[in-house]
Design a protein around this motif. Sequence first.
Motif, mmCIF file in Angstrom:
data_model
loop_
_atom_site.group_PDB
_atom_site.id
_atom_site.type_symbol
_atom_site.label_atom_id
_atom_site.label_comp_id
_atom_site.label_asym_id
_atom_site.label_seq_id
_atom_site.Cartn_x
_atom_site.Cartn_y
_atom_site.Cartn_z
ATOM 1 N N LYS A 12 0.842 -1.192 0.000
ATOM 2 C CA LYS A 12 0.000 0.000 0.000
ATOM 3 C C LYS A 12 0.877 1.241 0.000
ATOM 4 C CE LYS A 12 -3.498 -2.390 2.725
ATOM 5 N NZ LYS A 12 -4.209 -2.409 4.009
ATOM 6 N N SER A 13 0.513 2.201 -0.852
ATOM 7 C CA SER A 13 1.287 3.443 -0.930
ATOM 8 C C SER A 13 0.422 4.607 -0.475
ATOM 9 C CB SER A 13 1.767 3.676 -2.363
ATOM 10 O OG SER A 13 0.672 3.850 -3.217
ATOM 11 N N GLN A 14 1.080 5.659 0.012
ATOM 12 C CA GLN A 14 0.344 6.864 0.391
ATOM 13 C C GLN A 14 0.001 7.644 -0.855
ATOM 14 O OE1 GLN A 14 2.685 8.842 3.425
ATOM 15 N NE2 GLN A 14 1.731 7.558 5.004
ATOM 16 N N ARG A 15 -1.018 8.510 -0.739
ATOM 17 C CA ARG A 15 -1.527 9.213 -1.911
ATOM 18 C C ARG A 15 -0.500 10.156 -2.522
ATOM 19 N NH1 ARG A 15 -6.968 9.179 -2.937
ATOM 20 N NH2 ARG A 15 -6.883 11.268 -3.814
ATOM 21 N N GLY A 16 0.150 10.960 -1.685
ATOM 22 C CA GLY A 16 1.103 11.932 -2.201
ATOM 23 C C GLY A 16 0.382 13.041 -2.941
ATOM 24 N N ARG A 17 1.130 13.981 -3.489
ATOM 25 C CA ARG A 17 0.535 15.015 -4.329
ATOM 26 C C ARG A 17 1.477 15.351 -5.464
ATOM 27 N NH1 ARG A 17 0.353 20.437 -0.593
ATOM 28 N NH2 ARG A 17 2.573 20.892 -0.674
ATOM 29 N N ILE A 18 0.890 15.770 -6.571
ATOM 30 C CA ILE A 18 1.659 15.994 -7.793
ATOM 31 C C ILE A 18 2.008 17.479 -7.868
ATOM 32 C CG2 ILE A 18 1.613 15.832 -10.307
ATOM 33 C CD1 ILE A 18 -0.554 13.560 -9.795
ATOM 34 N N ARG A 19 3.303 17.778 -7.727
ATOM 35 C CA ARG A 19 3.753 19.166 -7.753
ATOM 36 C C ARG A 19 4.782 19.341 -8.863
ATOM 37 N NH1 ARG A 19 5.711 20.479 -1.806
ATOM 38 N NH2 ARG A 19 5.738 22.587 -2.623
ATOM 39 N N GLU A 39 -1.651 18.176 -17.792
ATOM 40 C CA GLU A 39 -1.966 18.333 -16.376
ATOM 41 C C GLU A 39 -1.596 17.057 -15.637
ATOM 42 O OE1 GLU A 39 -6.078 19.403 -16.827
ATOM 43 O OE2 GLU A 39 -6.750 17.338 -16.638
ATOM 44 N N GLY A 40 -1.493 17.156 -14.336
ATOM 45 C CA GLY A 40 -1.107 16.018 -13.520
ATOM 46 C C GLY A 40 -2.295 15.138 -13.172
ATOM 47 N N GLY A 41 -2.016 13.905 -12.813
ATOM 48 C CA GLY A 41 -3.077 12.994 -12.388
ATOM 49 C C GLY A 41 -2.597 11.558 -12.344
ATOM 50 N N TRP A 42 -3.524 10.678 -12.053
ATOM 51 C CA TRP A 42 -3.253 9.242 -12.047
ATOM 52 C C TRP A 42 -3.906 8.624 -13.260
ATOM 53 C CZ3 TRP A 42 -5.186 8.165 -6.387
ATOM 54 C CH2 TRP A 42 -4.247 8.667 -5.484
ATOM 55 N N ILE A 43 -3.188 7.752 -13.949
ATOM 56 C CA ILE A 43 -3.753 7.017 -15.079
ATOM 57 C C ILE A 43 -3.698 5.537 -14.719
ATOM 58 C CG2 ILE A 43 -3.585 6.488 -17.527
ATOM 59 C CD1 ILE A 43 -2.387 9.205 -17.981
ATOM 60 N N SER A 44 -4.856 4.907 -14.640
ATOM 61 C CA SER A 44 -4.917 3.506 -14.218
ATOM 62 C C SER A 44 -4.353 2.585 -15.297
ATOM 63 C CB SER A 44 -6.353 3.108 -13.899
ATOM 64 O OG SER A 44 -7.111 3.019 -15.078
ATOM 65 N N ALA A 45 -3.966 1.392 -14.868
ATOM 66 C CA ALA A 45 -3.419 0.395 -15.796
ATOM 67 C C ALA A 45 -4.449 0.028 -16.851
ATOM 68 C CB ALA A 45 -2.984 -0.846 -15.026
#
Length: 136
Positions: A12-19, A39-45
Amino acid sequence: MALMPKRVKHRKSQRGRIRGSASRGNTVVFGDFGLQSMEGGWISAATIEAGRIAAQQYIRGEGKLYIRIFPHKSITSIPLETRMGKGKGEPDYWAAVVRPGSMLYELSGVSEAAAKVCFARLAHKMPVRVRMVKRN
């Protein structure tokens, strides 16, 4: 099949933030054209795989597609209708952390018009704003 790491140090990883913007992986290296995030974000597999399939169906084996991102981050979730407490949820899916300027996909061996249409199809599937860039 969706991408995921073979093994990780922590489940499990912590969320963090994209800076900030991407300082590495922000130029077209392998292909002639690239799809760059704005823009920053998460892209799922699953999203990465959906983009790969959409591109492969369009280019039909006449060009080469390069995937420049990999999902290293485990995203956890708690089941619906669960009471508060009981800790952090189990890993739900894997995601790639994308910063502004990151190169997501690259294409080679196709014309600029074909690359534009192909990346337009991919852009619809992406959860972040993207643009097409050419190799310098």
